[in-house]
Design a protein around this motif. Structure first.
Motif, PDB file in Angstrom:
ATOM      1  N   LEU A 126       0.840  -1.200   0.000  1.00  0.00           N
ATOM      2  CA  LEU A 126       0.000   0.000   0.000  1.00  0.00           C
ATOM      3  C   LEU A 126       0.871   1.245   0.000  1.00  0.00           C
ATOM      4  O   LEU A 126       0.573   2.229  -0.701  1.00  0.00           O
ATOM      5  N   GLY A 127       1.939   1.216   0.784  1.00  0.00           N
ATOM      6  CA  GLY A 127       2.862   2.350   0.800  1.00  0.00           C
ATOM      7  C   GLY A 127       3.433   2.632  -0.572  1.00  0.00           C
ATOM      8  O   GLY A 127       3.527   3.796  -0.997  1.00  0.00           O
ATOM      9  N   TYR A 185       2.624  11.073  -0.746  1.00  0.00           N
ATOM     10  CA  TYR A 185       3.889  10.717  -0.113  1.00  0.00           C
ATOM     11  C   TYR A 185       3.810  10.609   1.405  1.00  0.00           C
ATOM     12  O   TYR A 185       4.373   9.680   2.007  1.00  0.00           O
ATOM     13  N   GLU A 186       3.143  11.541   2.058  1.00  0.00           N
ATOM     14  CA  GLU A 186       3.074  11.498   3.517  1.00  0.00           C
ATOM     15  C   GLU A 186       2.357  10.254   4.004  1.00  0.00           C
ATOM     16  O   GLU A 186       2.781   9.608   4.976  1.00  0.00           O
ATOM     17  N   GLU A 187       1.268   9.919   3.310  1.00  0.00           N
ATOM     18  CA  GLU A 187       0.533   8.712   3.700  1.00  0.00           C
ATOM     19  C   GLU A 187       1.356   7.462   3.397  1.00  0.00           C
ATOM     20  O   GLU A 187       1.327   6.489   4.152  1.00  0.00           O
ATOM     21  N   ALA A 188       2.113   7.502   2.302  1.00  0.00           N
ATOM     22  CA  ALA A 188       2.986   6.382   1.964  1.00  0.00           C
ATOM     23  C   ALA A 188       4.033   6.174   3.058  1.00  0.00           C
ATOM     24  O   ALA A 188       4.286   5.043   3.499  1.00  0.00           O
ATOM     25  N   ILE A 189       4.644   7.274   3.511  1.00  0.00           N
ATOM     26  CA  ILE A 189       5.644   7.187   4.582  1.00  0.00           C
ATOM     27  C   ILE A 189       5.015   6.647   5.860  1.00  0.00           C
ATOM     28  O   ILE A 189       5.615   5.834   6.581  1.00  0.00           O
ATOM     29  N   ARG A 227      10.987   3.087   1.932  1.00  0.00           N
ATOM     30  CA  ARG A 227      10.695   4.367   2.595  1.00  0.00           C
ATOM     31  C   ARG A 227      11.764   5.398   2.257  1.00  0.00           C
ATOM     32  O   ARG A 227      11.456   6.581   2.039  1.00  0.00           O
ATOM     33  N   GLY A 228      13.021   4.939   2.184  1.00  0.00           N
ATOM     34  CA  GLY A 228      14.092   5.853   1.814  1.00  0.00           C
ATOM     35  C   GLY A 228      13.866   6.469   0.446  1.00  0.00           C
ATOM     36  O   GLY A 228      14.108   7.670   0.239  1.00  0.00           O
ATOM     37  N   MET A 229      13.379   5.681  -0.487  1.00  0.00           N
ATOM     38  CA  MET A 229      13.129   6.192  -1.838  1.00  0.00           C
ATOM     39  C   MET A 229      11.956   7.169  -1.860  1.00  0.00           C
ATOM     40  O   MET A 229      11.935   8.114  -2.653  1.00  0.00           O
ATOM     41  N   ILE A 269      10.563  13.356  -2.067  1.00  0.00           N
ATOM     42  CA  ILE A 269      10.153  14.672  -1.525  1.00  0.00           C
ATOM     43  C   ILE A 269      11.377  15.486  -1.085  1.00  0.00           C
ATOM     44  O   ILE A 269      11.264  16.440  -0.317  1.00  0.00           O
ATOM     45  N   ASN A 270      12.552  15.059  -1.583  1.00  0.00           N
ATOM     46  CA  ASN A 270      13.809  15.784  -1.337  1.00  0.00           C
ATOM     47  C   ASN A 270      14.194  15.863   0.137  1.00  0.00           C
ATOM     48  O   ASN A 270      14.866  16.809   0.566  1.00  0.00           O
ATOM     49  N   ASP A 271      13.769  14.872   0.902  1.00  0.00           N
ATOM     50  CA  ASP A 271      14.185  14.778   2.302  1.00  0.00           C
ATOM     51  C   ASP A 271      15.439  13.903   2.331  1.00  0.00           C
ATOM     52  O   ASP A 271      15.396  12.706   2.639  1.00  0.00           O
ATOM     53  N   PHE A 272      16.582  14.517   1.997  1.00  0.00           N
ATOM     54  CA  PHE A 272      17.806  13.747   1.815  1.00  0.00           C
ATOM     55  C   PHE A 272      18.337  13.156   3.122  1.00  0.00           C
ATOM     56  O   PHE A 272      18.960  12.094   3.125  1.00  0.00           O
ATOM     57  N   VAL A 273      18.079  13.830   4.234  1.00  0.00           N
ATOM     58  CA  VAL A 273      18.570  13.347   5.531  1.00  0.00           C
ATOM     59  C   VAL A 273      17.940  11.997   5.865  1.00  0.00           C
ATOM     60  O   VAL A 273      18.622  11.005   6.166  1.00  0.00           O
ATOM     61  N   ASN A 274      16.599  11.943   5.803  1.00  0.00           N
ATOM     62  CA  ASN A 274      15.908  10.685   6.120  1.00  0.00           C
ATOM     63  C   ASN A 274      16.111   9.633   5.036  1.00  0.00           C
ATOM     64  O   ASN A 274      16.177   8.437   5.332  1.00  0.00           O
ATOM     65  N   ALA A 275      16.215  10.086   3.783  1.00  0.00           N
ATOM     66  CA  ALA A 275      16.454   9.148   2.686  1.00  0.00           C
ATOM     67  C   ALA A 275      17.793   8.445   2.894  1.00  0.00           C
ATOM     68  O   ALA A 275      17.902   7.209   2.782  1.00  0.00           O
ATOM     69  N   GLU A 276      18.821   9.221   3.212  1.00  0.00           N
ATOM     70  CA  GLU A 276      20.149   8.651   3.409  1.00  0.00           C
ATOM     71  C   GLU A 276      20.166   7.728   4.627  1.00  0.00           C
ATOM     72  O   GLU A 276      20.791   6.657   4.609  1.00  0.00           O
ATOM     73  N   LYS A 277      19.469   8.143   5.665  1.00  0.00           N
ATOM     74  CA  LYS A 277      19.413   7.333   6.880  1.00  0.00           C
ATOM     75  C   LYS A 277      18.800   5.956   6.599  1.00  0.00           C
ATOM     76  O   LYS A 277      19.340   4.918   6.998  1.00  0.00           O
TER      77      LYS A 277
END
Length: 378
Positions: free
Chosen positions: A300-301, A310-314, A334-336, A341-349
């Motif tokens: 579903l995500g 995107y927010e609901e997917a996360i 989730r990283g992708m 949404i250009n949240d590189f900090v959480n994407a990289e984490k």
């Protein structure tokens, strides 16, 4: 040591040994046994003889023969088993028939555990003994049934799987052994391998002679038809043919509105066809039936991400990670989404955490590569 082997090896505790004095010998027909070969005795058998007053001053050769047979069944890897086999064949050219007869007799006379050991001995005495192999498989099946009845699911599965494997060996030896197909049909059905069950039973219908059993199988095939279609459908989807899979699965949906596995596979088929709204609808309904099902939350995500939600997917993927925190695939997904949404900090984490959990997974490597590519462009 595997579980089945360990179960039987413990039964070797019921064996005691007599060691022959140096320069002394025991003769069994033309076979000479010296001090280098210990002679096994079944402890329970000796105790029963003592209780019944039939124990002899000198131990009979038959007691050693029974001990060798029992030990081969309990622990076929015991260091002297090859010598015991030589002795047994020398003692009686038809020893395999004797072992099978006594094993079945013990089982029929409610001495099931010992009978099972004897039938295991028949199996390990000669792997080409068809009836020894088949009857040992039946004993394992019966043991599985008893374990399931006692709510010991894990051990029951161990014995049933072993039985299945050996019946498969029977068919490899004799492709016209009709009862093996009859039995395997049930084994495969119980493990939800419905297409394999169908193949086995159709073969039995060709070979079997018993009218009642033939009718029983026809009825089973009829009641199993929807399960067969379901298996065919999800196999199509999982092997890259979602349209063919949906053609099989969608008609079943009208009959089974609460069969969540079916609805999940339909949703997966829609997603593979990029029909994200339809897939989303299926997955949301499945979550009503089985809340917090991890695979459904993940799928579903993904659908929500493709739809731009995107927010609901996360949120859905985060819940899946809470339930299964070591799943690198969901973490990577989730990283992708964070990357979208250009949240590189959480994407990289997330992507680095996924890579740490499994650095050889191709998708994880691709996600990490994409992350580095986008970071270098910013």
């Amino acid at each position: 040591m595997n579980v089945l082997k360990e179960y039987f090896v413990k039964k070797a505790d019921n064996v005691s040994f007599i060691e022959i004095k140096p320069n002394s010998y025991v003769y069994i027909n033309e076979y000479t046994i010296g001090s280098e070969i210990p002679l096994p005795l079944i402890v329970d058998e000796l105790i029963n003889e003592i209780k019944e007053g039939t124990a002899q001053d000198e131990i009979k050769v038959s007691s050693f023969i029974n001990g060798m047979i029992y030990l081969i069944g309990a622990d076929p890897e015991f260091e002297f088993c090859n010598q015991y086999k030589e002795i047994l064949y020398n003692y009686d050219k038809k020893i395999e028939d004797y072992i099978l007869y006594i094993g079945l007799k013990k089982i029929n006379e409610s001495d099931f555990e010992e009978g099972m050991v004897w039938l295991r001995a028949a199996y390990y005495m000669n792997n080409n003994n068809l009836m020894g192999k088949y009857n040992y498989a039946l004993a394992l099946e019966e043991k599985a049934r008893r374990l399931f009845s006692a709510n010991n699911e894990n051990m029951g599965s161990v014995f049933l799987n072993a039985s299945t494997n050996i019946i498969e060996e029977v068919i490899d030896m004799d492709s016209n052994f009709d009862l093996a197909y009859y039995k395997l049909g049930y084994h495969y059905r119980n493990s939800k391998q419905f297409m394999k069950s169908k193949l086995m039973w159709e073969k039995y219908l060709q070979l079997g002679k018993d009218d009642e059993m033939q009718q029983e199988i026809r009825e089973n095939l009829e009641t199993m038809q929807d399960d067969i279609i379901y298996e065919e459908g999800y196999n199509e989807i999982l092997t890259g043919n979602p349209r063919a899979g949906l053609e099989k699965l969608l008609p079943l949906k009208e009959k089974y509105v609460d069969w969540w596995n079916l609805l999940f596979m339909i949703g997966l088929g829609f997603r593979h066809l990029n029909m994200y709204e339809e897939a989303k609808s299926e997955f949301e309904y499945v979550l009503e039936l089985v809340p917090d099902q991890v695979d459904v939350l993940n799928e579903l995500g993904l659908c929500l991400a493709f739809l731009g939600e995107y927010e609901e997917a996360i949120s859905k993927l985060s819940r899946a990670i809470e339930l299964k925190p070591k799943d690198y695939e969901i973490m990577c997904n989730r990283g992708m989404v964070y990357l979208q949404i250009n949240d590189f900090v959480n994407a990289e984490k997330d992507i680095n955490a996924a890579y740490k959990l499994n650095s050889t997974d191709e998708i994880t490597i691709a996600c990490k590569t994409e992350l580095e590519r986008i970071k270098n462009m910013v």
